[in-house]
Write a protein that holds these residues in place. Sequence first.
Motif, PDB file in Angstrom:
ATOM      1  N   ILE A 206      99.878   6.933 -18.642  1.00  0.00           N
ATOM      2  CA  ILE A 206     100.044   6.232 -17.359  1.00  0.00           C
ATOM      3  C   ILE A 206     100.908   7.144 -16.489  1.00  0.00           C
ATOM      4  CG2 ILE A 206     100.990   4.171 -16.251  1.00  0.00           C
ATOM      5  CD1 ILE A 206     100.534   2.812 -19.081  1.00  0.00           C
ATOM      6  N   ASN A 207     100.283   7.827 -15.569  1.00  0.00           N
ATOM      7  CA  ASN A 207     100.975   8.908 -14.865  1.00  0.00           C
ATOM      8  C   ASN A 207     101.235   8.651 -13.382  1.00  0.00           C
ATOM      9  OD1 ASN A 207     101.211  10.877 -17.095  1.00  0.00           O
ATOM     10  ND2 ASN A 207      98.976  10.774 -17.036  1.00  0.00           N
ATOM     11  N   SER A 208     100.444   7.810 -12.774  1.00  0.00           N
ATOM     12  CA  SER A 208     100.633   7.563 -11.339  1.00  0.00           C
ATOM     13  C   SER A 208     100.952   6.083 -11.117  1.00  0.00           C
ATOM     14  CB  SER A 208      99.358   7.917 -10.579  1.00  0.00           C
ATOM     15  OG  SER A 208      98.333   6.991 -10.914  1.00  0.00           O
ATOM     16  N   ALA A 209     101.387   5.779  -9.916  1.00  0.00           N
ATOM     17  CA  ALA A 209     101.620   4.375  -9.559  1.00  0.00           C
ATOM     18  C   ALA A 209     100.318   3.588  -9.678  1.00  0.00           C
ATOM     19  CB  ALA A 209     102.168   4.294  -8.133  1.00  0.00           C
ATOM     20  N   PHE A 210      99.209   4.261  -9.372  1.00  0.00           N
ATOM     21  CA  PHE A 210      97.901   3.604  -9.492  1.00  0.00           C
ATOM     22  C   PHE A 210      97.616   3.238 -10.952  1.00  0.00           C
ATOM     23  CE2 PHE A 210      93.299   3.682 -10.110  1.00  0.00           C
ATOM     24  CZ  PHE A 210      92.903   2.746  -9.163  1.00  0.00           C
ATOM     25  N   ASP A 211      97.870   4.187 -11.868  1.00  0.00           N
ATOM     26  CA  ASP A 211      97.676   3.909 -13.303  1.00  0.00           C
ATOM     27  C   ASP A 211      98.514   2.695 -13.720  1.00  0.00           C
ATOM     28  OD1 ASP A 211      96.141   6.190 -13.381  1.00  0.00           O
ATOM     29  OD2 ASP A 211      97.730   7.449 -14.247  1.00  0.00           O
ATOM     30  N   LEU A 212      99.754   2.682 -13.254  1.00  0.00           N
ATOM     31  CA  LEU A 212     100.657   1.592 -13.639  1.00  0.00           C
ATOM     32  C   LEU A 212     100.139   0.253 -13.126  1.00  0.00           C
ATOM     33  CD1 LEU A 212     103.333   0.748 -14.967  1.00  0.00           C
ATOM     34  CD2 LEU A 212     104.479   1.228 -12.808  1.00  0.00           C
ATOM     35  N   ALA A 213      99.685   0.238 -11.878  1.00  0.00           N
ATOM     36  CA  ALA A 213      99.173  -0.998 -11.289  1.00  0.00           C
ATOM     37  C   ALA A 213      97.932  -1.488 -12.027  1.00  0.00           C
ATOM     38  CB  ALA A 213      98.862  -0.780  -9.807  1.00  0.00           C
ATOM     39  N   SER A 214      97.218  -0.583 -12.681  1.00  0.00           N
ATOM     40  CA  SER A 214      95.975  -0.953 -13.366  1.00  0.00           C
ATOM     41  C   SER A 214      96.190  -1.293 -14.839  1.00  0.00           C
ATOM     42  CB  SER A 214      94.968   0.208 -13.298  1.00  0.00           C
ATOM     43  OG  SER A 214      95.033   0.873 -12.068  1.00  0.00           O
ATOM     44  N   THR A 215      97.438  -1.227 -15.289  1.00  0.00           N
ATOM     45  CA  THR A 215      97.690  -1.455 -16.709  1.00  0.00           C
ATOM     46  C   THR A 215      97.712  -2.946 -17.024  1.00  0.00           C
ATOM     47  OG1 THR A 215      98.960   0.591 -16.808  1.00  0.00           O
ATOM     48  CG2 THR A 215      99.279  -0.941 -18.613  1.00  0.00           C
ATOM     49  N   ASN A 216      97.255  -3.249 -18.214  1.00  0.00           N
ATOM     50  CA  ASN A 216      97.155  -4.604 -18.740  1.00  0.00           C
ATOM     51  C   ASN A 216      98.514  -5.320 -18.799  1.00  0.00           C
ATOM     52  OD1 ASN A 216      97.815  -5.873 -21.445  1.00  0.00           O
ATOM     53  ND2 ASN A 216      95.620  -6.251 -21.317  1.00  0.00           N
ATOM     54  N   ASP A 217      98.549  -6.540 -18.294  1.00  0.00           N
ATOM     55  CA  ASP A 217      99.807  -7.302 -18.182  1.00  0.00           C
ATOM     56  C   ASP A 217     100.554  -7.448 -19.502  1.00  0.00           C
ATOM     57  OD1 ASP A 217      98.917  -7.594 -15.636  1.00  0.00           O
ATOM     58  OD2 ASP A 217      98.850  -9.785 -15.643  1.00  0.00           O
ATOM     59  N   LYS A 218      99.783  -7.719 -20.562  1.00  0.00           N
ATOM     60  CA  LYS A 218     100.425  -7.974 -21.852  1.00  0.00           C
ATOM     61  C   LYS A 218     101.189  -6.753 -22.354  1.00  0.00           C
ATOM     62  CE  LYS A 218      98.042 -11.745 -24.116  1.00  0.00           C
ATOM     63  NZ  LYS A 218      96.689 -12.048 -24.598  1.00  0.00           N
TER      64      LYS A 218
END
Length: 431
Positions: A206-218
């Motif tokens: 997870i390298n960008s803010a976009f990656d982080l925003a797309s990561t699974n909530d759990k």
Amino acid sequence: MAKALKNPPVAVVDCNNFYASCERVFNPKLQGKPIVVLSNNDGIIVARSEEAKALGIKMGEPLFKVEDIVKKHKVNVFSSNYVLYGDISHRVMATLEQFSPDVEIYSIDEAFINLAGFKRKNLTEYSREIRETVYKWVGIPVSIGIAETKTLSKIANRVAKKDPKYNGVLNLYGSTNIDEYLKITDVSDVWGVGHQYTKLLRKNNINSAFDLASTNDKWIKKNMTVMGLRTVFELRGIPCVSLENSPPAKKAIISSRSFGRYVETIEEIKEAVSLFVSRAAEKMREQHSACKLLTVFLRTNPFKKTPQYHNGVLVRMPVPTDATSELTSYAMKGVEQIFKSGFLYQKVGVMLAGFEPVDRSQLGLFDTENRIKLAKVTDTLDRINIEYGSRTLFYASSGIKRPWGTKSDMKSPRYTTDWENLPEVSAGEKK
DNA sequence: TCTGGGGTCCTAGGACCC
DNA sequence: TCTGGGGTCCTAGGACCC
């Protein structure tokens, strides 16, 4: 096409290179010159002008490591001058309050502003006006980012500051290409992602803010607690951190400092602790609290190979108090409990906590101290120090000479708050 | 050589109670 | 042989921010 917006626009106004810019305000000769500002004790670099950044000077670097660059490029070096920075900060914030009734002062150099009520297309223009006014009135350059959440506005702000084409203002409120900005933002630059989480996130690709925003909530909740989840929601445009325009009272007040040289005797430790108690108690009285808990801590220098000793003691007061004299006597007993001779002490500090609102009418009923009289003494002390400058009156127990005091060899004058240091304008030298 | 200071919030785990 | 389970309060430690 703008998408439907449910949330009011929030702007974050951030002063550029704040401490370095402050040094420039009253010293126009520094315009265009590299400047660095040092931490307490002249230890590390905590602020750099653009010119200093361009020379490759890093944030948090000890001064000695860049001594060659400093000499070669005639970098202007300043000790921290918190009185000056605090005063300029007040002026910036007062200016911002002209533009919205809803301002949250977030730190010495940063504020969030609710821009509800302004039409989307005018937000950018309005923010430019804010920026120009702050510069004209106070002399401090600021950057402004606008978005639906605080976390997104911080991202907009960062882009606005770094990319000259935005001229200091970027409005992402209602923008349809927010994802593009998230993709160019490194995950470590997201508000709420620090050093440890950056390592963890990178390990998981997870390298960008976009990656982080797309990561699974759990996964986020499990690995970054609800705080991380909040950040992720904010990146997706769902506000989770609201604007606080009257910040709650502090839950703890700390006063601590490294010594300018090592300290070995209990007498000097007591002087320092006594000084820090009086500073902390002053802050506590400003918010009209009395405390039940007082912690004293001391330590040797953890970066040295000399024998190490770190210790602290928590004192519970029988009755909440805000009186410096009473707090000092508890603190002195605390020092006696934890002090051990034979160590080179580098730092001591005091923490006040367990606050209750002061209500003087209730005092003096159940305990033996004469609290009415104590209250009068502290009130008088505070009033004199406010009127004639802090430290006009102080307890002798906090030391007169203070040979252990903080190093601060390169401090600029207190231009704005000290009559002796008002800048002089001679004929023909008006700026 | 040197490596700041002042805050907040969350979680895990222990003590204690019923 | 048995040694539950839920709630609250407190503290220490770890993460973050500027």
